[in-house]
Design a protein around this motif. Structure first.
Motif, PDB file in Angstrom:
ATOM      1  N   MET A   1      74.216  17.300  83.003  1.00 38.58           N
ATOM      2  CA  MET A   1      73.447  16.891  81.834  1.00 38.58           C
ATOM      3  C   MET A   1      74.077  17.483  80.574  1.00 38.58           C
ATOM      4  SD  MET A   1      69.474  17.384  80.968  1.00 38.58           S
ATOM      5  CE  MET A   1      68.933  17.183  79.292  1.00 38.58           C
ATOM      6  N   SER A   2      74.133  16.684  79.531  1.00 41.36           N
ATOM      7  CA  SER A   2      74.666  17.216  78.280  1.00 41.36           C
ATOM      8  C   SER A   2      73.991  16.526  77.108  1.00 41.36           C
ATOM      9  CB  SER A   2      76.168  17.018  78.225  1.00 41.36           C
ATOM     10  OG  SER A   2      76.459  15.684  78.509  1.00 41.36           O
ATOM     11  N   GLY A   3      74.131  17.145  75.951  1.00 40.70           N
ATOM     12  CA  GLY A   3      73.400  16.639  74.798  1.00 40.70           C
ATOM     13  C   GLY A   3      74.243  16.591  73.539  1.00 40.70           C
ATOM     14  N   ILE A   4      73.779  15.798  72.598  1.00 42.74           N
ATOM     15  CA  ILE A   4      74.422  15.724  71.284  1.00 42.74           C
ATOM     16  C   ILE A   4      73.389  16.099  70.237  1.00 42.74           C
ATOM     17  CG2 ILE A   4      75.484  14.191  69.576  1.00 42.74           C
ATOM     18  CD1 ILE A   4      76.835  12.713  71.799  1.00 42.74           C
ATOM     19  N   TYR A   5      73.751  17.090  69.422  1.00 38.85           N
ATOM     20  CA  TYR A   5      72.894  17.516  68.310  1.00 38.85           C
ATOM     21  C   TYR A   5      73.532  17.012  67.019  1.00 38.85           C
ATOM     22  CZ  TYR A   5      70.867  20.460  64.719  1.00 38.85           C
ATOM     23  OH  TYR A   5      70.245  20.886  63.569  1.00 38.85           O
ATOM     24  N   ILE A   6      72.753  16.396  66.162  1.00 45.00           N
ATOM     25  CA  ILE A   6      73.296  15.902  64.885  1.00 45.00           C
ATOM     26  C   ILE A   6      72.527  16.569  63.743  1.00 45.00           C
ATOM     27  CG2 ILE A   6      73.765  13.855  63.466  1.00 45.00           C
ATOM     28  CD1 ILE A   6      73.835  12.202  66.071  1.00 45.00           C
ATOM     29  N   HIS A   7      73.254  17.328  62.929  1.00 42.17           N
ATOM     30  CA  HIS A   7      72.615  18.092  61.853  1.00 42.17           C
ATOM     31  C   HIS A   7      72.606  17.277  60.558  1.00 42.17           C
ATOM     32  CE1 HIS A   7      71.214  21.885  60.107  1.00 42.17           C
ATOM     33  NE2 HIS A   7      71.882  21.509  59.024  1.00 42.17           N
ATOM     34  N   ILE A   8      71.423  17.039  60.027  1.00 40.55           N
ATOM     35  CA  ILE A   8      71.295  16.305  58.761  1.00 40.55           C
ATOM     36  C   ILE A   8      71.030  17.336  57.657  1.00 40.55           C
ATOM     37  CG2 ILE A   8      70.063  14.456  57.552  1.00 40.55           C
ATOM     38  CD1 ILE A   8      71.549  13.550  60.160  1.00 40.55           C
ATOM     39  N   PRO A   9      72.042  17.632  56.833  1.00 39.99           N
ATOM     40  CA  PRO A   9      71.952  18.809  55.962  1.00 39.99           C
ATOM     41  C   PRO A   9      71.338  18.532  54.595  1.00 39.99           C
ATOM     42  CG  PRO A   9      74.132  17.889  55.819  1.00 39.99           C
ATOM     43  CD  PRO A   9      73.353  16.981  56.735  1.00 39.99           C
ATOM     44  N   PHE A  10      70.211  17.853  54.565  1.00 39.06           N
ATOM     45  CA  PHE A  10      69.528  17.576  53.295  1.00 39.06           C
ATOM     46  C   PHE A  10      68.043  17.893  53.437  1.00 39.06           C
ATOM     47  CE2 PHE A  10      72.899  14.225  53.528  1.00 39.06           C
ATOM     48  CZ  PHE A  10      73.695  14.697  52.495  1.00 39.06           C
ATOM     49  N   CYS A  11      67.454  18.403  52.347  1.00 34.27           N
ATOM     50  CA  CYS A  11      66.003  18.593  52.300  1.00 34.27           C
ATOM     51  C   CYS A  11      65.537  18.236  50.898  1.00 34.27           C
ATOM     52  CB  CYS A  11      65.621  20.051  52.574  1.00 34.27           C
ATOM     53  SG  CYS A  11      65.938  20.530  54.273  1.00 34.27           S
ATOM     54  N   LYS A  12      64.272  17.794  50.781  1.00 35.12           N
ATOM     55  CA  LYS A  12      63.735  17.447  49.458  1.00 35.12           C
ATOM     56  C   LYS A  12      63.610  18.687  48.583  1.00 35.12           C
ATOM     57  CE  LYS A  12      60.998  13.448  50.454  1.00 35.12           C
ATOM     58  NZ  LYS A  12      59.658  13.083  50.884  1.00 35.12           N
ATOM     59  N   GLN A  13      63.124  19.756  49.170  1.00 34.81           N
ATOM     60  CA  GLN A  13      63.047  21.013  48.422  1.00 34.81           C
ATOM     61  C   GLN A  13      63.212  22.167  49.407  1.00 34.81           C
ATOM     62  OE1 GLN A  13      59.102  20.272  46.727  1.00 34.81           O
ATOM     63  NE2 GLN A  13      58.335  22.111  47.753  1.00 34.81           N
ATOM     64  N   CYS A  18      63.423  29.659  54.372  1.00 33.11           N
ATOM     65  CA  CYS A  18      64.421  28.994  55.210  1.00 33.11           C
ATOM     66  C   CYS A  18      65.843  29.527  55.027  1.00 33.11           C
ATOM     67  CB  CYS A  18      64.411  27.498  54.897  1.00 33.11           C
ATOM     68  SG  CYS A  18      65.570  26.587  55.925  1.00 33.11           S
ATOM     69  N   ASP A  19      66.529  29.774  56.139  1.00 37.53           N
ATOM     70  CA  ASP A  19      67.953  30.126  56.029  1.00 37.53           C
ATOM     71  C   ASP A  19      68.827  29.159  56.829  1.00 37.53           C
ATOM     72  OD1 ASP A  19      67.484  30.972  58.599  1.00 37.53           O
ATOM     73  OD2 ASP A  19      68.588  32.852  58.384  1.00 37.53           O
ATOM     74  N   PHE A  20      68.316  27.956  57.072  1.00 38.82           N
ATOM     75  CA  PHE A  20      69.160  26.928  57.692  1.00 38.82           C
ATOM     76  C   PHE A  20      70.103  26.352  56.646  1.00 38.82           C
ATOM     77  CE2 PHE A  20      65.334  26.122  60.585  1.00 38.82           C
ATOM     78  CZ  PHE A  20      65.826  26.970  61.547  1.00 38.82           C
ATOM     79  N   HIS A  21      71.085  25.580  57.121  1.00 38.60           N
ATOM     80  CA  HIS A  21      72.009  24.977  56.160  1.00 38.60           C
ATOM     81  C   HIS A  21      71.491  23.616  55.694  1.00 38.60           C
ATOM     82  CE1 HIS A  21      75.473  23.601  54.098  1.00 38.60           C
ATOM     83  NE2 HIS A  21      75.508  22.525  54.854  1.00 38.60           N
ATOM     84  N   PHE A  22      71.336  23.472  54.369  1.00 40.60           N
ATOM     85  CA  PHE A  22      70.895  22.190  53.804  1.00 40.60           C
ATOM     86  C   PHE A  22      71.220  22.183  52.316  1.00 40.60           C
ATOM     87  CE2 PHE A  22      67.512  25.167  53.052  1.00 40.60           C
ATOM     88  CZ  PHE A  22      67.077  24.866  51.773  1.00 40.60           C
ATOM     89  N   SER A  23      71.199  20.987  51.725  1.00 42.23           N
ATOM     90  CA  SER A  23      71.346  20.864  50.279  1.00 42.23           C
ATOM     91  C   SER A  23      70.161  20.055  49.780  1.00 42.23           C
ATOM     92  CB  SER A  23      72.655  20.139  49.956  1.00 42.23           C
ATOM     93  OG  SER A  23      72.612  19.675  48.623  1.00 42.23           O
ATOM     94  N   TRP A 273      81.520  26.393  65.926  1.00 37.23           N
ATOM     95  CA  TRP A 273      80.564  26.133  64.844  1.00 37.23           C
ATOM     96  C   TRP A 273      81.293  25.470  63.688  1.00 37.23           C
ATOM     97  CZ3 TRP A 273      81.884  30.795  66.848  1.00 37.23           C
ATOM     98  CH2 TRP A 273      82.577  31.673  66.036  1.00 37.23           C
ATOM     99  N   ASN A 274      80.673  24.437  63.161  1.00 39.60           N
ATOM    100  CA  ASN A 274      81.254  23.682  62.056  1.00 39.60           C
ATOM    101  C   ASN A 274      81.033  24.405  60.734  1.00 39.60           C
ATOM    102  OD1 ASN A 274      82.059  21.674  63.759  1.00 39.60           O
ATOM    103  ND2 ASN A 274      80.562  20.154  63.086  1.00 39.60           N
ATOM    104  N   ILE A 275      81.896  24.093  59.789  1.00 36.10           N
ATOM    105  CA  ILE A 275      81.803  24.712  58.463  1.00 36.10           C
ATOM    106  C   ILE A 275      80.426  24.433  57.845  1.00 36.10           C
ATOM    107  CG2 ILE A 275      82.755  22.730  57.184  1.00 36.10           C
ATOM    108  CD1 ILE A 275      84.429  24.826  55.628  1.00 36.10           C
ATOM    109  N   LYS A 276      79.935  25.449  57.091  1.00 34.79           N
ATOM    110  CA  LYS A 276      78.569  25.370  56.544  1.00 34.79           C
ATOM    111  C   LYS A 276      78.616  24.935  55.087  1.00 34.79           C
ATOM    112  CE  LYS A 276      74.822  28.598  57.510  1.00 34.79           C
ATOM    113  NZ  LYS A 276      74.440  29.975  57.594  1.00 34.79           N
ATOM    114  N   ASN A 277      79.317  23.855  54.803  1.00 34.61           N
ATOM    115  CA  ASN A 277      79.456  23.416  53.412  1.00 34.61           C
ATOM    116  C   ASN A 277      79.614  21.896  53.423  1.00 34.61           C
ATOM    117  OD1 ASN A 277      81.150  22.507  51.085  1.00 34.61           O
ATOM    118  ND2 ASN A 277      80.964  24.654  50.484  1.00 34.61           N
ATOM    119  N   ASN A 278      78.705  21.181  52.767  1.00 34.60           N
ATOM    120  CA  ASN A 278      78.700  19.715  52.879  1.00 34.60           C
ATOM    121  C   ASN A 278      79.988  19.080  52.355  1.00 34.60           C
ATOM    122  OD1 ASN A 278      76.194  20.062  53.914  1.00 34.60           O
ATOM    123  ND2 ASN A 278      75.091  18.918  52.333  1.00 34.60           N
TER     124      ASN A 278
END
Ligand code: SF4
Length: 374
Positions: A1-13, A18-23, A273-278
């Motif tokens: 079993m394996s999975g794919i995670y897709i990070h959507i790095p945007f938030c309204k505010q 929060c210390d997750f990565h988002f813009s 880990w992918n770079i933390k910059n959009n």
């Protein structure tokens, strides 16, 4: 079993804690979606022999994307990977994005699980945390979501400064009134360099009270277990058949690919880990270069990882597995290191498996750290 995670790095505010990565700027939304699709394509060989059983949209706030964009990302997964017949496809969504028409669109897509960031049903709590939604939106989103989706999880936060135990109990009861089958709940944590940390430092907000957090955690465990939720991971409660397949696979050390800025990947031997910059992420992907750093895990790293995740779950840490995968040196060490916590009734050995006791649950992370091989 394996999975794919897709990070959507945007938030309204930005929520204060929060210390997750988002813009909060959506200016690069279109380029970002294209880059995520391209990363899925670039990494397809990593999963050549794998069957994808879970797809998880996390963030950030995935629900800020249009339905069409999410569907295109799902399409890219199907285009480049072998996907099981009935994969779990989860989308994290915030209440303010869940209009009736949006929920209808989602229910017509391949998404079959919603994880909704409710956090609290009290306006004061939501304001204190700078959430983008109101208490009314929290309730309305659940009324609409439960009419279209059966597999729903909500997030709730306990230990919020100023929130009494009575309010917390009301939050739990309100959540239960929607008959949702899964709840994830976390203590409010003051992470370094967050707005919350600055406000606590300046005395604008009271610090988190650890004793109140522990009390509220125990209230949650008691209330949910009484309603037949299984406390299958320290922060996760699910009715039978509704445990998160994505998270369970992660806790059980299965392979996953993390797509998007700041996303992590794991294949059993290496962690990436992918770079933390959009902007840097998009530029690198546009040049067909994966912006990933990779660490090869040592035996001690893998042992520590298993202890950390295993001890948080009902499945515990199997001594047989430790001996088989890491050798007797590790299982002997584990038994010897756990002796003190076992004598304090914080850990227990049952059927060759080490688990936290009810008394030890709230302390699971610290108890795990005591068992690490350093
Ligand atoms: S919505 Fe989620 S990811 Fe975005 S700022 Fe709030 S807690 Fe962080």
């Amino acid at each position: 079993m394996s999975g794919i995670y897709i990070h959507i790095p945007f938030c309204k505010q930005a929520c204060f804690y929060c210390d997750f990565h988002f813009s909060t700027s959506m200016a690069k939304r279109v380029e970002m979606v294209a880059a995520l699709q391209q990363e899925l394509k670039l990494r397809k060989d990593e999963f050549k022999n794998e069957l994808v059983e879970t797809i998880y949209f996390g963030g950030g706030t995935p629900s800020v994307l249009k339905s069409e964009e999410i569907n295109n990302l799902i399409y890219s997964v199907y285009e480049h990977y072998r996907v099981s017949d009935n994969p779990e496809i989860t989308l994290e969504a915030n209440p303010d994005d869940l209009s009736k028409s949006r929920i209808n669109e989602m229910s017509q897509s391949k998404i079959n699980r919603l994880s909704i960031g409710i956090q609290s049903f009290f306006e004061d709590d939501l304001k204190l945390m700078n959430r983008a939604h109101s208490a009314i939106e929290a309730e309305e989103s659940l009324i609409m979501a439960t009419s279209q989706f059966d597999n729903i999880s909500i997030d709730l936060i306990y230990g919020i400064p100023g929130a009494t135990d009575a309010q917390w109990l009301q939050n739990i009861k309100k959540a239960l009134s929607f008959n949702i089958p899964h709840i994830s709940s976390y203590a409010l944590t003051v992470e370094p360099n967050t707005a919350l940390a600055h406000m606590v430092e300046k005395g604008k907000i009271a610090n988190v009270d650890d004793e109140a957090a522990e009390r509220q955690f125990n209230m949650l465990v008691d209330e949910l277990e009484e309603k037949e939720f299984v406390h299958y991971e320290i922060s996760n409660f699910g009715k039978e058949g509704y445990f998160s397949k994505n998270n369970t696979a992660y806790w059980q050390g299965k392979k996953y690919i993390g797509i998007g800025p700041s996303a992590h990947s794991y294949d059993g031997k290496e962690r990436g880990w992918n770079i933390k910059n959009n902007i840097k992420y998009i530029k690198s992907i546009q040049a067909n270069k994966l912006p990933i750093e990779i660490e090869i895990l040592t035996t001690a790293d893998r042992y520590n990882e298993y202890i950390m995740t295993g001890l948080r779950t009902i499945w515990g840490v199997s001594i047989v597995k430790i001996t088989k995968e890491f050798g007797e040196k590790y299982s002997d060490y584990l038994i010897q290191q756990s002796a003190k916590s076992r004598s304090q009734n914080l850990l227990i050995i049952e059927n060759n498996t080490i688990k936290v006791t009810k008394k030890g649950k709230f302390l699971a992370d610290g108890l795990a750290a005591d068992l690490f091989m350093v």
